[in-house]
Design an enzyme around this catalytic site. Structure first.
Site, short mmCIF file in Angstrom:
data_model
loop_
_atom_site.label_atom_id
_atom_site.label_comp_id
_atom_site.label_asym_id
_atom_site.label_seq_id
_atom_site.Cartn_x
_atom_site.Cartn_y
_atom_site.Cartn_z
N SER A 119 -4.99 -0.23 14.38
CA SER A 119 -5.79 0.85 14.49
C SER A 119 -6.20 1.21 15.84
CB SER A 119 -6.84 1.08 13.52
OG SER A 119 -7.85 1.92 13.51
N GLY B 236 0.74 -1.25 0.00
CA GLY B 236 0.01 -0.04 -0.12
C GLY B 236 0.83 1.35 0.06
N TYR C 290 -14.29 -3.39 9.70
CA TYR C 290 -12.97 -2.71 9.39
C TYR C 290 -12.22 -3.14 10.85
CZ TYR C 290 -9.21 0.92 9.24
OH TYR C 290 -8.27 1.67 9.27
N ALA D 155 -12.84 -4.96 13.30
CA ALA D 155 -12.50 -6.49 13.60
C ALA D 155 -11.04 -6.79 12.96
CB ALA D 155 -13.66 -7.40 13.27
N LYS E 242 -8.56 -5.04 12.09
CA LYS E 242 -7.45 -4.55 12.84
C LYS E 242 -7.25 -5.13 14.06
CE LYS E 242 -6.23 -1.79 9.45
NZ LYS E 242 -5.02 -2.13 8.98
N ASN F 241 1.27 -2.59 5.28
CA ASN F 241 0.49 -1.31 5.53
C ASN F 241 -0.74 -1.02 4.54
OD1 ASN F 241 0.19 2.01 5.91
ND2 ASN F 241 0.49 1.42 3.71
N ALA G 250 1.75 3.44 -2.64
CA ALA G 250 1.55 4.35 -3.39
C ALA G 250 0.78 5.74 -3.05
CB ALA G 250 0.77 3.72 -4.74
N CYS H 151 0.52 -4.58 -7.68
CA CYS H 151 0.29 -6.07 -6.89
C CYS H 151 -1.09 -5.90 -6.00
CB CYS H 151 1.37 -6.14 -5.93
SG CYS H 151 1.03 -7.69 -5.07
N1 LIG Z 1 -5.76 7.15 7.86
C1 LIG Z 1 -6.22 6.71 9.05
O1 LIG Z 1 -7.01 7.50 9.83
C2 LIG Z 1 -5.78 5.38 9.76
C3 LIG Z 1 -6.17 5.17 11.13
C4 LIG Z 1 -5.71 4.02 11.61
C5 LIG Z 1 -5.27 3.02 10.78
N2 LIG Z 1 -4.88 3.21 9.48
C6 LIG Z 1 -4.08 2.14 8.95
O2 LIG Z 1 -2.87 2.86 8.12
C7 LIG Z 1 -2.79 2.12 6.89
C8 LIG Z 1 -2.65 3.23 5.98
O3 LIG Z 1 -3.74 3.58 5.64
P1 LIG Z 1 -3.97 5.06 4.83
O4 LIG Z 1 -4.73 5.94 5.55
O5 LIG Z 1 -2.87 5.58 4.31
O6 LIG Z 1 -4.92 4.73 3.61
P2 LIG Z 1 -4.94 4.95 1.95
O7 LIG Z 1 -6.32 4.73 1.55
O8 LIG Z 1 -4.62 6.31 1.87
O9 LIG Z 1 -3.73 4.02 1.47
C9 LIG Z 1 -3.91 2.59 1.33
C10 LIG Z 1 -3.23 2.11 0.37
O10 LIG Z 1 -3.04 0.69 0.15
C11 LIG Z 1 -3.60 0.32 -1.25
N3 LIG Z 1 -4.32 -0.71 -1.56
C12 LIG Z 1 -5.54 -1.24 -1.21
N4 LIG Z 1 -6.01 -2.14 -1.45
C13 LIG Z 1 -4.63 -2.98 -1.86
C14 LIG Z 1 -4.43 -4.24 -2.30
N5 LIG Z 1 -5.53 -5.09 -2.38
N6 LIG Z 1 -3.06 -4.39 -2.68
C15 LIG Z 1 -2.19 -3.41 -2.95
N7 LIG Z 1 -2.49 -2.08 -2.27
C16 LIG Z 1 -3.75 -2.14 -1.92
C17 LIG Z 1 -4.43 1.61 -1.86
O11 LIG Z 1 -4.25 1.69 -3.11
C18 LIG Z 1 -3.72 2.77 -1.21
O12 LIG Z 1 -2.47 3.33 -1.92
C19 LIG Z 1 -3.87 1.13 6.68
O13 LIG Z 1 -3.45 -0.13 7.44
C20 LIG Z 1 -4.91 1.73 7.57
O14 LIG Z 1 -5.93 0.78 8.12
C21 LIG Z 1 -5.29 4.42 8.89
#
Ligand SMILES: NC(=O)c1ccc[n+]([C@@H]2O[C@H](COP(=O)([O-])OP(=O)(O)OC[C@H]3O[C@@H](n4cnc5c(N)ncnc54)[C@H](O)[C@@H]3O)[C@@H](O)[C@H]2O)c1
Length: 274
Positions: free
Chosen positions: A150, A21, A163, A165, A167, A101, A23, A73
């Site tokens: 999370s 993740g 979601y 669950a 995490k 991630n 990108a 991927c």
């Molecule tokens: N942003 C928040 O508030 C927050 C809070 C708690 C936990 N998180 C966790 O942090 C991590 C990052 O989240 P974020 O906020 O950057 O989210 P985001 O949506 O900005 O980024 C997630 C990335 O994962 C990629 N992705 C999704 N499905 C995929 C797959 N099947 N294969 C490969 N890549 C895939 C997406 O294209 C994206 O680039 C996640 O695990 C999320 O659960 C985020």
């Protein structure tokens, strides 16, 4: 000679990383942060082709052709994930750390299985692959695995049940895989980061509002306070550098990362008495 005032992150410098993740959002921040801290190579996996290619071009301009590699991927497809790991090993000949991630948060009931597949099952599969490659008991050099959970994993709430669950499952799994006995054999640290609300696309209003249409206090308004991606990344880099295997950390509110491993053990001890 005066000692350097710049702190070097020894668990990052000169190491080869794989970030899922990577990108966009926090993942892209981690990729940039690792390269800024002198990681030798960072390969990042994502389904988002356009964002991934754009980030790769940016990083190659800044750091040079060999330092960063985007691999398209879908991590929930085991064949694609296996091929991506192989590509990283073929290109860089080693792997030192994996940041699991990637995750999704969906408002569509039809995507429930996909959330479990990406957020939990793929994290498990990727962790196992990383242990197979890096584990000292499997012929590897040891290493580090960071699994992203999370704050929702630490709450008994009714919001975002699937979601949350996934995490919680990531947290339980990672604590178990990081246990002292396994670490003593693999020399691979498995560490969990529980992230607080962070300003990325995952928290877009459209992702959140329909989950709680019956609630008096919409979750979209409760998560209006979000930390900056840069703060989340600083905290995660600190955890990569400092965290012990099996430890759990909170990174929230633009603050420094802090460890909650002992508090969690106490909570589980209370529960085991029931
Ligand atoms: N942003 C928040 O508030 C927050 C809070 C708690 C936990 N998180 C966790 O942090 C991590 C990052 O989240 P974020 O906020 O950057 O989210 P985001 O949506 O900005 O980024 C997630 C990335 O994962 C990629 N992705 C999704 N499905 C995929 C797959 N099947 N294969 C490969 N890549 C895939 C997406 O294209 C994206 O680039 C996640 O695990 C999320 O659960 C985020």
């Amino acid at each position: 000679m005066a000692a350097s005032l710049v702190k070097r992150l020894l668990c990052v410098e000169d190491k080869v990383f794989l970030v899922t993740g990577g990108a966009a959002g926090v993942g892209a921040g981690i990729v940039r942060g690792l390269l800024n801290e002198n990681a030798r190579h960072v390969a990042f996996l994502d389904v988002a082709d356009r964002e991934g290619s754009a980030l790769e071009a940016e990083l190659i301009t800044k750091f040079g052709a060999l330092r960063a590699k985007f691999i398209k991927c879908d991590i929930s497809d085991e064949a694609q994930l296996t091929a991506a790991y192989k590509q990283v090993l073929d290109k860089y000949r080693r792997l030192d750390a994996v940041i699991n991630n990637a995750a999704v948060l969906s408002i569509d009931d039809r995507n429930v299985k996909r959330m479990v597949d990406i957020n939990f099952t793929a994290t498990v599969t990727s962790t196992m692959k990383a242990l197979d490659i890096m584990g000292a008991n499997k012929g590897g050099n040891g290493g580090t695995i960071i699994n992203m959970s999370s704050l929702l994993a630490l709450n008994l709430g009714s919001h975002l049940p699937v979601y949350a669950a996934t995490k919680t499952a990531v947290l339980q799994f990672s604590i178990a895989m990081g246990a002292e006995k396994l670490y003593s054999e693999s020399k691979v640290r498995v560490i969990t980061v529980c992230l607080g609300p962070t300003d990325t696309a995952i928290l877009h209003r459209s992702n959140l509002q329909n989950f709680d249409k019956d609630s008096a206090e919409p979750i979209a308004s409760r998560v209006s306070v979000r930390q900056r991606v840069g703060s989340a990344v600083s905290g995660i880099l600190e955890v990569i550098d400092q965290g012990k295997s099996g430890s759990t950390w909170i990174v929230k509110d633009d603050q420094k990362a802090y460890e909650i491993t002992d508090k969690l053990s106490q909570a589980f001890e209370v529960l085991s008495d029931i």
